[in-house]
Design an enzyme around this catalytic site. Sequence first.
Site, PDB file in Angstrom:
ATOM      1  N   TYR A 221       0.810  -1.210   0.000  1.00 48.23           N
ATOM      2  CA  TYR A 221       0.000   0.000   0.000  1.00 48.23           C
ATOM      3  C   TYR A 221       0.851   1.270   0.000  1.00 48.23           C
ATOM      4  O   TYR A 221       0.327   2.370   0.166  1.00 48.23           O
ATOM      5  CB  TYR A 221      -0.918   0.026   1.223  1.00 48.23           C
TER       6      TYR A 221
ATOM      7  N   ASP B 134      -1.381 -17.575   5.218  1.00 46.76           N
ATOM      8  CA  ASP B 134      -2.412 -18.380   4.566  1.00 46.76           C
ATOM      9  C   ASP B 134      -2.868 -19.520   5.479  1.00 46.76           C
ATOM     10  O   ASP B 134      -4.063 -19.821   5.568  1.00 46.76           O
ATOM     11  CB  ASP B 134      -1.926 -18.914   3.221  1.00 46.76           C
TER      12      ASP B 134
ATOM     13  N   ASP C  10      -5.182  -6.318   6.482  1.00 42.31           N
ATOM     14  CA  ASP C  10      -6.426  -5.926   5.821  1.00 42.31           C
ATOM     15  C   ASP C  10      -7.262  -7.164   5.499  1.00 42.31           C
ATOM     16  O   ASP C  10      -8.457  -7.233   5.811  1.00 42.31           O
ATOM     17  CB  ASP C  10      -6.085  -5.158   4.543  1.00 42.31           C
TER      18      ASP C  10
ATOM     19  N   ASP D 160     -10.704  -8.684   7.689  1.00 45.29           N
ATOM     20  CA  ASP D 160     -11.986  -8.816   6.993  1.00 45.29           C
ATOM     21  C   ASP D 160     -12.492 -10.254   7.051  1.00 45.29           C
ATOM     22  O   ASP D 160     -13.702 -10.498   7.140  1.00 45.29           O
ATOM     23  CB  ASP D 160     -11.847  -8.374   5.535  1.00 45.29           C
TER      24      ASP D 160
END
Length: 326
Positions: free
Chosen positions: A120, A199, A223, A227
């Site tokens: 980002y 993961d 992020d 979520d």
Amino acid sequence: MSEQIAVIPGDGIGQEVVPAARRVLEAVGPEFEFVEGDAGDAVKEETGTALPDETRSLVAASDATLFGAAGETAAEVILPLRSVVDSFVNVRPARAYPGTDALRPETDLVFLRENTEGVYAGHESRLSDDVATLTRVVTESASERLAEFACEYVEGRDEESFTIAHKANVMRETDGVFRDTVDRVADVHSVPHDEMLMDALATHLCLRPEEYDVIVCPNLAGDVLSDLAAGLVGGLGLLPSANIGPDNALFEPVHGTAPDIAGEGVANPAATMLSAAMLLEHLGYDEDGTAVRAAVESVLSDGPRTPDLGGDATTEDVTEAVLSRL
């Protein structure tokens, strides 16, 4: 001298849930001075910029900011706002509340996400019609600052440990720097910690979320994983967040503008009110923050509930119920 709180409703349901949370802040006692700023799609349409200089200056001069949501201009608003407060960590609790239809009711997590770099950082290039590149930036200094915060966070809340999420088996240099730095700082502070590939952690969170408390993540991983956790507790509409800088902070619900219900008066203000509770605690009003959180949790448990939680209450109904409990 009272603290100044910048209030930026933004777009969509931000115009409904931020005023509701402001009423809660006004009810608990601190003598805040509220100053409202503009940002988002409507402001860009009117002025040509989604984040006017006046709003940037307001946020920089305030002690804390309560922000709602931005629509298509979200990247033009929230990323610069986080930069204004020099936010180096994004704090995202993901907790299943009584009375809500949580997929995993045992979930009670906090994600501490690096907030300045990674993918980002904004270093993208289009080399040809066929090739686009993205440069991932990870520094030891930013990782260290996050790790120091994580150690203080865990020790201050009597948590037992934290988990470092990374993908250093593939991104050996960048995530290697992140993992090694956080590990070193935790060792210096004698804070127990473990690590897991991000993961694999995603799978474990779905299957056994009760095994985790605090998760320290690089930017993109934080992020995505936070979520994912939102799906375990009933959706993004219940999640607050804080963007913490050295001398300033920005608080916002994780949900977006919800254009499908904007203006109908049925938006759930819980996440914004919980963000306001985090704001209070950040400024040192711990008892007030606890009181707000308890009032919101009581309403989530006993009702009234907005349509997203299976009820038929309005935003105003929920706000009045929270105020009455306060």
